[in-house]
Design an enzyme around this catalytic site. Structure first.
Site, PDB file in Angstrom:
ATOM      1  N   HIS A   9       0.828  -1.216   0.000  1.00  0.00           N
ATOM      2  CA  HIS A   9       0.000   0.000   0.000  1.00  0.00           C
ATOM      3  C   HIS A   9       0.862   1.265   0.000  1.00  0.00           C
ATOM      4  CE1 HIS A   9       0.960   0.994   4.181  1.00  0.00           C
ATOM      5  NE2 HIS A   9       0.850  -0.302   4.434  1.00  0.00           N
ATOM      6  N   GLU A  82      -2.018  -7.292   7.288  1.00  0.00           N
ATOM      7  CA  GLU A  82      -0.698  -7.187   7.902  1.00  0.00           C
ATOM      8  C   GLU A  82      -0.619  -8.085   9.131  1.00  0.00           C
ATOM      9  OE1 GLU A  82       2.288  -7.033   7.775  1.00  0.00           O
ATOM     10  OE2 GLU A  82       2.875  -4.921   7.617  1.00  0.00           O
TER      11      GLU A  82
END
Length: 204
Positions: A9, A82
């Protein structure tokens, strides 16, 4: 042959001020937005069959910025999240970096027990690799965009490089909006690009 485009990202507000994100979230910075757009321009001639994104807003926003107005289905994949940091989610790194647990997290990742209520590296890798293998099984050809996170992507790359989990900090860094390209037929895989940020060098 399937081509997996693995992307981290864009830069976030918490990246800048040193807060751990994990399963939490902060918004993309303007640099993060611009970098995702630049990557999208770089990939404008790549026809994606499908896109998979971590459910966090920062990953979802990055995916949309890369694809812009293209008619590509985006699927949310929870296993691309994550590493879960438990009580460290949202914490300032400076407040925990001297703790015994954080020192072990950095020095002995295979022994890190995640006593903060989060995940171990092995738990992370189990789910991320499971997600990748499901994608490869479902899409046996074409181009697949996958947007995830730094440590999650490290765990995936260890798998493709056949390296043990204790090497997670020894492999090259995964920078914001970096792109890793892997070609695979489901049995054999080849790393074509690794953490490439050439779309940023002269533009950001």
């Amino acid at each position: 042959m399937t081509k997996l485009y693995l992307v981290r990202h864009g830069q976030t507000e918490w990246n800048i001020i040193g807060r751990i994100q994990g399963w939490g979230n902060s918004d993309l910075t303007q640099e993060g937005i611009d970098s995702a757009v630049l990557l999208g321009e770089r990939l404008r001639n790549t026809d994606f069959d499908i896109a998979f994104s971590s459910p966090t807003k920062r990953a979802a926003d990055t995916t949309k910025l890369i694809l812009r107005d293209r008619n590509v289905e985006i699927k949310e994949e929870p296993d691309l999240r994550e590493l879960g940091y438990g009580s460290w989610d949202g914490e300032f790194l400076k407040n925990i970096r001297d703790s015994e647990e954080f020192i072990e997290y950095k020095r002995n990742p295979a022994l890190y027990k995640a006593e903060n209520g989060g995940e171990t590296f092995l738990q992370l890798q189990k789910r991320t690799v499971s997600a990748i293998n499901r994608i490869i099984s479902d899409y046996k050809s074409g181009n697949v965009l996958i947007v995830s996170h730094a440590v999650a992507l490290r765990s995936i790359m260890l798998y493709f490089e056949n390296l043990p989990i204790d090497k997670i900090w020894d492999i090259p860094p995964i920078r914001n909006t970096s792109m890793t390209l892997i070609e695979t037929d489901g049995k054999n895989s080849k790393i074509i690009l690794y953490g490439d940020i050439s779309h940023l060098k002269e533009n950001v």
